[in-house]
Enzyme design. Structure first.
Site, PDB file in Angstrom:
ATOM      1  CD1 TRP A  55     -11.451  28.730 -42.435  1.00  7.64           C
ATOM      2  CD2 TRP A  55     -12.683  27.141 -43.386  1.00  7.64           C
ATOM      3  NE1 TRP A  55     -10.593  27.794 -42.930  1.00  7.64           N
ATOM      4  CE2 TRP A  55     -11.314  26.796 -43.523  1.00  7.64           C
ATOM      5  CE3 TRP A  55     -13.637  26.275 -43.907  1.00  7.64           C
ATOM      6  CZ2 TRP A  55     -10.891  25.626 -44.164  1.00  7.64           C
ATOM      7  CZ3 TRP A  55     -13.214  25.104 -44.545  1.00  7.64           C
ATOM      8  CH2 TRP A  55     -11.850  24.790 -44.676  1.00  7.64           C
ATOM      9  CG  ASP A  75     -18.606  25.782 -33.098  1.00  5.92           C
ATOM     10  OD1 ASP A  75     -17.622  25.744 -33.849  1.00  5.92           O
ATOM     11  OD2 ASP A  75     -18.658  25.167 -32.023  1.00  5.92           O
ATOM     12  CG  ASP A 116     -10.892  24.531 -40.572  1.00  9.93           C
ATOM     13  OD1 ASP A 116     -10.250  23.515 -40.887  1.00  9.93           O
ATOM     14  OD2 ASP A 116     -10.368  25.544 -40.092  1.00  9.93           O
ATOM     15  CE  LYS A 156      -9.054  21.206 -39.665  1.00  6.27           C
ATOM     16  NZ  LYS A 156      -8.040  21.808 -38.854  1.00  6.27           N
TER      17      LYS A 156
END
Lengths: 327, 1121
Positions: A55, A75, A116, A156
């Protein structure tokens, strides 16, 4: 089956490799954008739970043209660097991470926050759905810190038993909440994307990362457990019908005439949790049960007997009644 | 509003749940098992038998049970009653169960308390309960009143993946939390200065590189064990965790699982762990594996409990099975391999072959032709004879039967066979049979009456020798009865033989993989059952060629029935007759069930053994009547139980190419093999039975993809069996007639399962599993329902044909026959017969250089099946298949399912086709029209007029001349865009007006309902118009956009006014039809996640409907109409 079977089973997996995307999910964001024009007027975007970075690749390609520093990828895991993307290896539940994001935007807030991320599924559905919801709420929590009013949030979701509780939670913060499923996401998958537009926190809301956002519970009026009233947001299918069908199994020779050539994955996983166990297994060093029969062989023989013991030729005691009785 | 206003709408109630077992706990001699929201109570002290005593229903509402905590009772013991905290997800419930004097009842139950967050651990603190919640906070809760007393968060409010509470009072309460950052956080809630004030963690412990799924603390030794995503278990020396600031030291890092570790439990002397690899490992505290329990199927072991006093471990699997294992205190006595010390200066030569005559005598032959006997009790070697004719090449086989009848046979390279009485070797008989090498030697025994020895010589000749004994017992007679001729092949010899009861036939396997049937006394008497002269003539081949005049010429009899290359090129390894069937094993990793009827061999089923065991060497029936499979798995000899999926014995022998022998009696099992010039002997007491108990059989190892009701069987009163699982509280009067529904399920675990669901008891019995598929099974269809014995002489039970299809474009057709059998727990037995199979990519397996080529084939999956019954008598049905490569394919079944061929196809959808459904249109004075409806991932429906297609395609309904070129289906007679994305459910119902109600449910959670009108051409006009086809159009059309929050995977129109839908959002919803838009009636939350299919059927007017939902588990609902 071999290594080509996944290419046949999943055309987007194959196309992602051939087009240099780090994961097939890149197509999902592209198709979401096709429908919702998510990137229109966006200069600052945050990609939460970015690894392996597909992404971020899309974001940097679509809005990274205005110079670096506009796409921030966060992340907990390490991620291979990407040009035009600022990476933060940090926890999205920490305030320091939110501050770092704002710092990269020179004090401005983001126009778009995408997420995501999904937990590694355990196969126990209620646990997986809960964990996915917590991830989304953590993403929403940090988004309340970094998103500008009117901004957009895409995350998501797993459409399981309690997805309506998430919808009701998201509706508190956004003027428009939709459930979108790109055509590159398989029919057999329960994943979908909550597309939340018009960030508009309730009056008096104070963003606070020290407290987790807890998911809503069923109430007897608007979001019933088994009644007719449930908050089910409108569903939108994204991507045009001429696109490849993610459920269809295609032969290796696609109709566009290109010749098939196996492409290895663009970005193999970086230090997955199972790495050490796999290395040990490869070397045969996993612990094994100590079976008694694998213990040192014991010799039970006694000193050798006289070779010929003639007594048995004279006697035939138990053979008599055991002999087959043929007529 | 109208007459329907006061209509009582049905409401579904749960009747049966089969879900992953997610909670287990031993309480005294009882076992609590959590399945969905129900608690199953088993009694463990039932004379060695374990028995389900009671089901406490619906404790947790729509939550699933994840654990139990029994309130410690210092004064009273737990033998009469127990107070149990049951928790799962966000729910907590306290139940008091009384079980004194084996009388089980629920004494009291609290309300269902909902927490704001996930509950990871629960601990009784005197009268109250402490709860560790999902975002690292601890609650003190009064479980009786249901109110929160205190709420203390940690300063680090990360998401947890597990937590463990330690201590018996709030003051000493210690939390060990497994954070998402893979760290362990230790903190003390009582350190909070005020309620709600966060507490900082006392210690942070790093080590694991994946999240921690489970923890266990052993206070007596100060140890903590953790199980993690990184596939390891760590043992930590922590001392008394209740004391802040203690040192935490990692003393063991155990890698033994090949997947994530879900559960860990510390016992006084052991550490038990279980994981995604379905293995439960028993470790010492030093990190050595002591035992490994394998046998669960599917995606792992989810729950673990231990009974330390009895040394039992109980595991609950994702397959909804529960198993009990015995911890071996000091290994199995008498287990192990020993070398028999053959090598000695007094015994020259090297060993060539070994065999076991019964369980206590072992025979071995050397390359100088010397035969030795080893007595396992006396433990000494003794030479029986030496014959230089048997040097260098010698075969050795001991006779079957008890103690091998005291006989063994040797054969050499010059065509000579020697039969040796073991006790009187001097009385050995030599026969010169062939001019060349004897390739193989085998025995066949019929009861105690007939003993044959079969020897294969050059060019496929197999001599049959009859062995008999003199009445004195001191001499034996060997006479050649006849000669058989094996089919042509490069390696033309037999490998195994057995009598087919009652004894008219011999069944043999050969090196080419064929199974052959020979008459056991050819030419002696013509058995009328063989089928008269014609077949007896066919049986004789070469003998007949030597004119009748030469009566001395030995006839060579060909097989009367051959299953060519049944086991492939590697050959057949054994044939065994048991319970009316012939079982053959082969080096293709499979065993076949066959039967002999009318002098012909018929294959029934092919069964696979455990993964990786490609060399199946034999099949053995153990004393309790079940079978075990012998085989070689790489360099190990394995005894595997198909019933429990467990490797009972594993011997690292080096592989199957050496000489080996196996014997098994109730007392002991023995396996002998040659290695390093010596005889090795593995012995195990207790034979091939294990004390391990299957408390409950598992169902499917993976998600159920399709569930179908086949029919119902009525059991007469004499066949009624008291069901073990019958709950105590069931009123005696509520037992109705013994009506049992037969339901089939198929799963991603590649199997199809036949289930019996009695209507009275709410239990489920798996009757049989069919595992012919090489990939996942996704769809099934049923046709040809009848009773055993046919329509003319009906017998109790049912018979049906089933088509199953799934991944790798594979389709199988088989027949099931369910008949009463009082000896089984369900009172029913199911016999399965494989009829035919089809694979689209079959050609690929026949390609020669396929390992060097890239297979371009799309690897089609079949997504759905529908049977289209034709109205022509004798012409088998068509099966329509929805294919993932974008095609709808029609297959023609002929000869009651024995022939399955591709008939027609269409690529109209050009997308993955998800559903097919067939229906017929019947109107008075008109012909019957057959329609097919197909639906794809783009949300479109297509209707096909099969009657017209069949009329045009082929009058005789013959399959296309070339199998690769099926007929084209043409264009659909109507298409309709019903949804925006994939259609996951489809159903139709004819209405009273002669129309059809069509309903579909989609991935987007929407329902689409419309009335379809079929306008058939008038018969009078059909005289000169050949192109008369029915016209379809839509009359009324309604759409319900947000009917469900996820895919609608199950849909049934029950009547023109009622429809039921099921979705992945776990709701079963009734809809009212017929008054404009469908309206919501009511809905029920069910427990099966990822529901892939639903079937409902009416049972009886008194009982109403039953509905089975299949997904991650199986749930059965019922409702009264």
């Amino acid at each position: 089956m071999g290594r080509t079977s996944k290419d046949k089973r999943d055309v987007y997996y194959r196309l992602a490799k051939e087009n240099g995307w780090r994961a097939r999910s890149a197509f999902k964001l592209l198709q979401l954008d096709e429908e919702f024009h998510l990137f229109q007027g966006v200069t600052r975007a945050v990609d939460l739970c970015a690894a392996p970075g597909s992404w971020s690749q899309v974001l940097s390609q679509k809005i990274g043209g205005q110079g670096p520093g506009h796409v921030v990828a966060v992340d907990l895991q390490a991620m291979a660097p990407l040009p035009g993307v600022i990476q933060i290896q940090g926890d999205i539940t920490q305030l320091s991470t939110a501050k770092e994001i704002i710092q990269h935007f020179e004090g401005c807030h983001a126009d778009l926050v995408v997420c995501d991320g999904a937990p590694d599924v355990t196969g126990l559905h209620d646990v997986d759905e809960y964990m996915q919801a917590q991830l989304l709420l953590a993403a929403l929590n940090i988004a309340t810190h970094v998103l500008k009013p009117g901004g957009c949030f895409v995350a998501k979701i797993f459409r399981g038993r309690d997805v309506t509780l998430l919808y009701s939670q998201l509706r508190v913060f956004f003027s428009s909440v939709l459930c979108a499923k790109p055509r590159s996401s398989r029919n057999s998958s329960i994943e979908a994307f909550a597309v939340c537009r018009g960030y508009d926190p309730p009056e008096g809301f104070v963003a606070d990362l020290t407290k987790p956002l807890l998911d809503h519970s069923y109430d007897s009026d608007f979001n019933q457990l088994d009644g007719p009233t449930r908050i089910i947001v409108p569903f939108v299918t994204c991507g045009d019908l001429s696109a490849y069908d993610s459920d269809r199994s295609y032969p290796l020779d696609l109709q566009d005439g290109s010749e098939y050539k196996y492409t290895p994955p663009t970005q193999p996983p970086i230090s997955p949790p199972y790495q050490e166990a796999c290395t040990l297994k490869k070397k045969g060093q996993l612990a094994k049960e100590t079976r008694p029969q694998d213990c040192p062989i014991s010799r039970v023989d006694v000193p050798s007997q006289p070779l010929t013991s003639p007594h048995h030729t004279l006697l035939a005691p138990e053979v008599k009644h055991n002999k087959p009785n043929c007529t | 509003m109208d007459a329907l206003g006061d209509y009582v709408w049905p409401r579904a109630t749960s009747e049966l749940i089969l879900l992953p077992v997610t909670g287990l706990e031993c309480v005294g001699d009882r076992l609590l098992a959590g399945e969905g929201p129900d608690v199953l109570v088993y009694s463990l002290d039932f004379g060695g038998h374990l028995r389900m005593m009671m089901r406490v229903q619906n404790l947790l509402g729509h939550y699933l049970i994840h654990g139990f905590r029994v309130r410690p009772e210092p004064s009273r013991d737990l033998n009469s009653e127990a107070m149990v905290a049951v928790f799962g997800s966000k729910g907590l419930c306290i139940v008091k169960i009384g079980w004194g004097q084996s009388h089980y009842r629920e004494l009291w139950r609290s309300g269902l308390w909902n927490m704001s967050d996930w509950i990871w651990d629960v601990r009784w603190l005197e009268g109250n309960i402490a709860l560790a919640l999902g975002h690292n906070s601890v609650l003190l809760y009064d479980p009786v009143v249901g109110c929160m007393l205190q709420d203390v968060p940690c300063t680090d409010r990360c998401t947890l993946s597990s937590a463990c509470l330690i201590g018996d009072t709030w003051k000493e309460l210690t939390v060990v939390a497994g954070a998402i950052s893979n760290q362990l956080l230790v903190w003390y809630p009582a350190a909070a200065l005020a309620d709600g004030k966060p507490v900082a963690p006392d210690r942070r412990v790093s080590g694991h590189v994946g999240v921690i799924f489970s923890m266990s603390y052993l206070a007596s030794k100060g140890l903590l064990a953790t199980a993690s995503e990184d596939r390891s278990v760590r043992i930590w020396k922590v001392g008394d965790l209740r004391v802040p600031g203690g040192r935490v030291q990692n003393i063991g890092h155990c890698f033994g699982h090949s997947a994530r570790v879900w559960q860990v439990k510390l016992l006084e002397n052991y550490l038990i762990s279980a994981g995604e690899d379905c293995v439960c490992l028993v470790w010492s505290h030093e990190g050595e594996i002591l035992q490994a329990f394998r046998g669960h199927q599917g995606r792992g072991i989810r729950a673990l409990a231990a009974h330390e006093r009895q040394a039992w471990v109980v595991t609950g699997g994702d397959d909804s099975g529960i198993r009990l294992w015995h911890l071996a205190r000091c290994g199995y006595p008498g287990l192990g391999v020993s070398a028999l010390g053959f090598k000695s200066p007094s015994r020259p030569g090297t060993l060539k072959a070994v065999t076991l005559a019964g369980s206590w005598r072992l025979l071995a032959v050397t390359d100088i032709g010397a035969l030795y006997l080893y007595d396992l009790e006396v433990k000494c070697w003794e030479q029986l004879l030496e014959d230089k004719h048997f040097r260098s090449y010698c075969l050795l086989e001991a006779a079957p039967g008890p103690e091998g009848f005291g006989l063994c046979a040797m054969a050499n390279g010059e065509g000579c066979v020697k039969v040796v009485p073991i006790n009187t070797p001097a009385a050995a008989v030599d026969c010169a049979l062939f001019p060349g090498k004897v390739h193989s030697l085998s025995w066949a025994l019929r009861g105690f009456e007939e003993l044959l020895l079969l020897a294969s010589g050059p060019s496929g000749v197999m001599a049959c020798l009859e062995i008999s004994a003199a009445p004195s017992g001191k001499a034996i007679f060997v006479t050649e009865r006849c000669r058989y001729l094996l089919p042509l092949s490069k390696q033309r010899w037999h490998t195994c033989s057995a009598f087919v009861p009652p004894g008219d036939f011999l069944v043999c396997g050969d090196r080419r993989g064929s199974v052959l049937l020979f008459p056991s006394r050819p030419g002696v008497h013509k058995d009328p059952r063989i089928g008269g002269e014609a077949e007896a003539e066919a049986g004789m081949l070469r003998g007949g060629g030597d004119t009748d005049g030469d009566s001395n010429a030995v006839a060579e009899w060909s097989p009367v029935s051959t299953l060519h290359s049944l086991h492939g090129k590697q050959g057949v390894t054994s044939v065994t007759c048991h319970a009316g069937y012939v079982y053959s094993t082969g080096r293709d990793g499979a065993y076949y069930q066959l039967f002999v009827r009318g002098g012909q061999l018929h294959p029934v089923l092919r069964q696979k053994t455990c993964r990786g065991m490609n060399w199946v060497a034999g099949l053995h029936v153990v004393p309790d009547g079940s079978m075990v499979i012998l085989g070689f798995h790489a360099n190990e000899f394995v005894v595997w139980s198909p019933r429990s999926h467990e490797k009972l014995h594993v011997v690292s022998c080096g592989g199957g190419h050496r000489s080996w022998a196996f014997s098994d009696t109730e007392a002991a099992m023995a396996f002998a093999y040659l290695k390093d010039g010596d005889v090795m002997l593995y012995q195990a007491l207790g034979g091939c039975t294990r004390p391990h108990v299957i408390l409950r059989e598992g169902l499917h190892g993976r998600e159920i993809t399709c569930v179908k009701h086949v029919g119902a069987v009525t059991l007469g009163p004499d066949c009624e069996v008291p069901c073990l699982e019958q709950p105590d509280y069931l009123e005696p009067g509520s037992e109705g007639p013994g009506l049992t529904d037969i339901v089939i399920t198929c799963s991603e675990d590649t199997t199809v399962c036949v289930l019996a669901l009695p209507t009275t008891t709410g239990s489920a019995h798996a009757l049989t599993a069919v595992c012919n598929h090489i990939s996942s099974v996704r769809a099934m269809a049923v046709w040809g329902l009848g009773t055993p014995g046919g329509p003319h002489s009906p017998q109790p039970g049912l018979t049906a044909n089933i088509v199953s299809a799934g991944g790798r474009a594979e389709m199988h057709c088989f027949n099931i026959t369910v008949s009463p059998d009082p000896s089984t727990p369900s009172g029913l037995a199911c016999h399965t017969m494989h009829l035919s199979s089809h694979r689209l990519d079959e050609y690929w397996d026949r390609q020669r250089n396929r390992h060097r080529m890239v297979k371009m084939d799309p690897e089609t999956r079949y997504m759905s099946l529908a049977v289209c019954e034709l109205d022509r008598p004798g012409v088998g049905p068509l099966v329509a298949a929805a294919c993932s490569d974008g095609a709808v394919r029609l297959f023609l079944l002929q000869d009651s399912g024995r022939i399955l061929q591709l008939f027609a196809e269409t690529f109209h959808h050009e997308r993955c086709v998800l559903k097919v459904h067939s229906f017929t249109h019947e109107a008075p004075n008109q012909r019957r029209w057959l329609f097919l409806c197909s639906a794809a991932t783009d949300g479109s429906l297509a209707f096909w007029d099969l009657t017209t297609v069949l009329d045009r395609g082929s009058a005789l309904l013959e399959p296309p001349a070339e199998p690769g070129l099926p007929y084209r289906l043409g264009t659909p007679c109507m298409t309709l865009q019903a949804h925006s994305c994939g259609v996951n459910s489809l159903h139709t119902l004819p209405t009273r007006e002669g129309h059809h109600l069509v309903a579909s449910g989609s991935e987007d959670g929407s329902l689409h309902v419309f009335v379809l009108v079929v306008e058939t051409p008038e018969p009078e006009e059909a005289v000169d118009e050949p192109e008369l086809v029915p016209q379809l159009h839509v009359l009324e059309e309604y759409s319900v956009p947000c009917a469900h929050a996820a895919h609608v995977t199950g849909l049934k129109i029950l009547s023109p006014s009622l429809m039921v839908s099921a979705s992945i959002d776990q709701r079963l919803t009734f809809w009212r039809l017929g008054h404009g838009e469908p309206t919501f009636v009511n809905s029920t939350v069910y427990h099966v996640a990822d529901v892939a299919d639903m079937d409902c059927w009416p049972v009886s007017p008194a009982f109403g409907h039953r509905c089975a939902l299949g997904g991650q588990g199986l749930e059965v609902y019922n409702w009264y109409d």
